[in-house]
Design a protein around this motif. Sequence first.
Motif, mmCIF file in Angstrom:
data_model
loop_
_atom_site.group_PDB
_atom_site.id
_atom_site.type_symbol
_atom_site.label_atom_id
_atom_site.label_comp_id
_atom_site.label_asym_id
_atom_site.label_seq_id
_atom_site.Cartn_x
_atom_site.Cartn_y
_atom_site.Cartn_z
ATOM 1 N N TRP A 27 -6.402 8.135 0.603
ATOM 2 C CA TRP A 27 -5.333 8.125 1.533
ATOM 3 C C TRP A 27 -5.479 8.801 2.692
ATOM 4 O O TRP A 27 -5.371 8.421 4.047
ATOM 5 N N VAL A 64 1.042 -1.112 0.159
ATOM 6 C CA VAL A 64 -0.070 0.056 -0.034
ATOM 7 C C VAL A 64 0.918 1.289 -0.065
ATOM 8 O O VAL A 64 0.716 2.219 -0.602
ATOM 9 N N ARG A 65 1.947 1.333 0.924
ATOM 10 C CA ARG A 65 2.748 2.455 0.940
ATOM 11 C C ARG A 65 3.507 2.804 -0.248
ATOM 12 O O ARG A 65 3.867 3.807 -0.756
ATOM 13 N N GLY A 103 -7.016 9.233 -5.408
ATOM 14 C CA GLY A 103 -6.059 8.380 -4.327
ATOM 15 C C GLY A 103 -5.852 9.254 -3.240
ATOM 16 O O GLY A 103 -5.889 8.523 -1.958
ATOM 17 N N LEU A 104 -5.852 10.538 -3.295
ATOM 18 C CA LEU A 104 -5.458 11.152 -2.010
ATOM 19 C C LEU A 104 -6.855 11.315 -1.287
ATOM 20 O O LEU A 104 -6.685 11.226 -0.229
ATOM 21 N N THR A 146 -8.217 9.965 4.787
ATOM 22 C CA THR A 146 -9.504 9.619 5.046
ATOM 23 C C THR A 146 -10.149 10.605 5.857
ATOM 24 O O THR A 146 -11.561 10.845 5.865
ATOM 25 N N ARG A 160 -15.481 9.778 -0.171
ATOM 26 C CA ARG A 160 -14.425 8.578 -0.218
ATOM 27 C C ARG A 160 -14.999 7.290 -0.811
ATOM 28 O O ARG A 160 -14.250 6.478 -1.478
ATOM 29 N N GLU A 167 1.065 4.091 -2.883
ATOM 30 C CA GLU A 167 0.744 5.551 -2.606
ATOM 31 C C GLU A 167 1.899 6.204 -3.212
ATOM 32 O O GLU A 167 1.498 7.377 -3.909
ATOM 33 N N TRP A 168 2.843 6.116 -2.716
ATOM 34 C CA TRP A 168 4.049 7.007 -2.993
ATOM 35 C C TRP A 168 4.583 7.076 -4.516
ATOM 36 O O TRP A 168 4.740 8.058 -4.958
#
Length: 206
Positions: free
Chosen positions: A142, A57-58, A138-139, A144, A152, A61-62
Amino acid sequence: MSLRVDAPSPTRVRRFGRTQKWVHRATAALMGVCVVTAACLYVPQFAELVGRRELVVRVHEWAGLALPLPVLLGLASRAFRTDLGFLNRFGPHDRVWLRAALHRDKRRAARPAGKFNAGQKVYAAWIAGASLVMLGTGLLMWFTHLTPIQWRTSATFVHDWLALTIGIVLGGHIGMALGDPEARRGLRTGSVSREWAEREHPLWRP
């Protein structure tokens, strides 16, 4: 009196510079990471094989957050900005190209193109817009705590289905590239054969 003899034209012409090649490779790498990690998050077989969901997941995201950076950094290059201008400019010949593509007309005269053909322009515009939508949704997923649950939920729906669409479109993009070795060589080395340029992009004047 001496006769002037023109020097023969070079067999290869410059298509991309260092910046364009770097931007394409960096963007492709980040997009690849996003696609692979997304598959590991959503396909149970891949999730079981890889494990470590939190790490995946990390990374996802990055990589998604960094996706616009190569293009933004590339804007420092005049050559890259010029190519963006070509991609963002549609002319009458592009409509002719698209009409021929829709009718599966592969005659050279039916598909006039400058440095980029109409298909490449449509793809570039679509993938750029889709990437921005993916970044925005995505943001929302991320962070929430910043938005209500309805936002969301909607963001998750759009993100998931658009991700699937991007995967399909990228597959088509890669398939087209695999079918054109000279185009791949142009992205790898920066130059293409003059014969290919005149055949595939007759309106381009390198």
